[in-house]
Design an enzyme around this catalytic site. Structure first.
Site, PDB file in Angstrom:
ATOM      1  N   GLN A 180       0.823  -1.219   0.000  1.00  0.00           N
ATOM      2  CA  GLN A 180       0.000   0.000   0.000  1.00  0.00           C
ATOM      3  C   GLN A 180       0.855   1.267   0.000  1.00  0.00           C
ATOM      4  O   GLN A 180       0.425   2.310  -0.505  1.00  0.00           O
ATOM      5  CB  GLN A 180      -0.929   0.025   1.228  1.00  0.00           C
ATOM      6  CG  GLN A 180      -2.064  -0.976   1.183  1.00  0.00           C
ATOM      7  CD  GLN A 180      -1.718  -2.260   1.904  1.00  0.00           C
ATOM      8  OE1 GLN A 180      -0.574  -2.690   1.905  1.00  0.00           O
ATOM      9  NE2 GLN A 180      -2.703  -2.888   2.520  1.00  0.00           N
ATOM     10  N   ASP A 201      -6.083   1.338  12.674  1.00  0.00           N
ATOM     11  CA  ASP A 201      -7.333   0.635  12.358  1.00  0.00           C
ATOM     12  C   ASP A 201      -8.212   0.457  13.581  1.00  0.00           C
ATOM     13  O   ASP A 201      -9.430   0.304  13.464  1.00  0.00           O
ATOM     14  CB  ASP A 201      -7.032  -0.736  11.742  1.00  0.00           C
ATOM     15  CG  ASP A 201      -6.520  -0.540  10.333  1.00  0.00           C
ATOM     16  OD1 ASP A 201      -5.327  -0.236  10.168  1.00  0.00           O
ATOM     17  OD2 ASP A 201      -7.344  -0.645   9.401  1.00  0.00           O
TER      18      ASP A 201
END
Ligand code: MRU
Length: 370
Positions: free
Chosen positions: A207, A248
């Site tokens: 990513q 997260d």
């Protein structure tokens, strides 16, 4: 933010033509910019599960739109409530770690306490999903403003370009706009503070190399992609002024789950006195958790994401085998950085210590009743 000079968000409703919910299918970046229509609950669930969209805040907002799409498909049915609860469960089962997913679904389930018709509920869910998207963008902007103040102070002391290390993609592609870790970078760059970003490639899905590097490049921010194991070396040689990552799920005590490898960066930062910041919106706190290591569920993904590597070859996206044919691999998606390794949390309400007391100071409404 902008793509090729045009304003762009990561999720939107195409009000002018199709009326569809649209996202960028991030699996194709940086090589192709592919827009995907989400027309059904299943489309939204698949987009999250298979990571067409990813990043905690964006997963949440996509799920909110998924609830709207589900409602539209059964708004005239007698068993509306049961069907909406089932749709919520489908979305909950897409990915386990990012708490924003569960938070956004709960926000949408509030519709069940409205004693209105199915079509009115569908309209409410649509408006609320749009509101959640707009709020996420505004929240990230505020994270950026608080982070900017810190970067301004650091630059005033250093008077040389600031070298910031980041891991994974906590950029605008992971949120609706601005990003979390990247928001201070974008605002600082726009204010003329010279920056250079070390971008961890972030194996196995890369990513950083694919998404963060692309975003920063679109905004003209100098950056260098580095293999994941390089950060420690850079820190030992004074080449990193600070780290900023996303999250997260963060416990009420300040333990941070983020992309696998974040913990190792925090350890290296601690050993080298490099400040290690986590940027996150309030929706990323899990107020029910106290111990991140014991309590945060960690996603395990397909070993093929480790065994195979994807890239562009002669104009086509290809996956090629990296490991011996029969070598097993394991693919934990996230790790937990204990609060003691986190210098501070950059939130939409300001910067606080990664501690129960520090967090409660900014979010008193979630503090346990004494
Ligand atoms: O597996 P991903 O790509 O969804 O993981 C994303 C991250 O770990 C991000 O750093 C995190 O979601 C913060 S996003 C602002």
């Amino acid at each position: 933010m902008e793509v090729n000079g045009k304003p762009q968000r990561s999720i939107w409703v195409d009000e002018e033509t199709s009326g569809h919910v649209q996202v960028i299918d991030q699996r194709h970046l940086p090589h192709e910019f592919v827009v995907e229509n989400l027309k059904t609950l299943q489309d939204a669930a698949k987009a999250i599960r298979e990571m067409h969209v990813r990043g905690a805040p964006l997963i949440g907002v996509t799920a909110a739109f998924g609830m709207y799409l589900a409602s539209a498909s059964f708004e005239k049915k007698d068993d509306y409530d049961a069907r909406l609860l089932a749709a919520a469960q489908v979305l909950r089962e897409t990915r386990p770690t990012a708490v924003n997913l569960f938070w956004a679904i709960e926000q949408q389930l509030k519709v069940l306490s409205h004693s209105t018709s199915g079509p009115e509920r569908t309209a409410w869910l649509r408006e609320n999903a749009i509101r959640l998207a707009d709020e996420d963008a505004a929240t990230c902007r505020r994270i950026g403003e608080h982070g900017l103040e810190m970067l301004e102070k650091l630059y005033a002391e250093k008077q040389e370009p600031l070298n910031i290390l980041t891991h994974c993609n906590a950029g605008w592609l992971a949120t609706v706009d601005y990003g979390t870790a990247t928001a201070p970078m974008y605002l600082a760059h726009d204010k003329g503070i010279p920056l250079h970003i070390w971008v961890d490639e972030t194996r196995p899905r890369n990513q950083g190399a694919r998404l963060t590097a692309w975003e920063l490049g679109q905004h003209g921010i100098p950056h260098t992609v580095i293999p994941d194991n390089t950060g420690g070396h850079l820190m030992q040689h004074g080449m990193v002024d600070l780290c900023i990552v996303g999250s997260d799920r963060t416990t009420r005590t300040g333990d941070v789950a983020n992309k696998i490898g974040t913990y190792l960066k925090a350890l290296a930062a601690h050993d080298n006195d490099v400040p290690f910041y986590v940027a996150l919106p309030g929706s990323t706190f899990d107020w029910s958790l106290y111990d991140g290591l014991k309590e945060i569920p960690i996603e395990t993904r397909s070993p093929d994401e480790v065994r195979l590597i994807q890239g562009k070859y002669r104009g086509e996206l290809r996956s090629v085998l990296l490991t011996p044919e029969n070598s097993p691999a394991i693919n934990y998606g996230f790790d937990v950085t204990p609060s003691r390794l986190v210098t501070g949390l950059i939130t939409e309400r300001g910067i606080c210590d990664a501690s129960e007391r520090g967090i409660a100071g900014l979010y008193p409404e979630f503090a346990p009743i004494a």
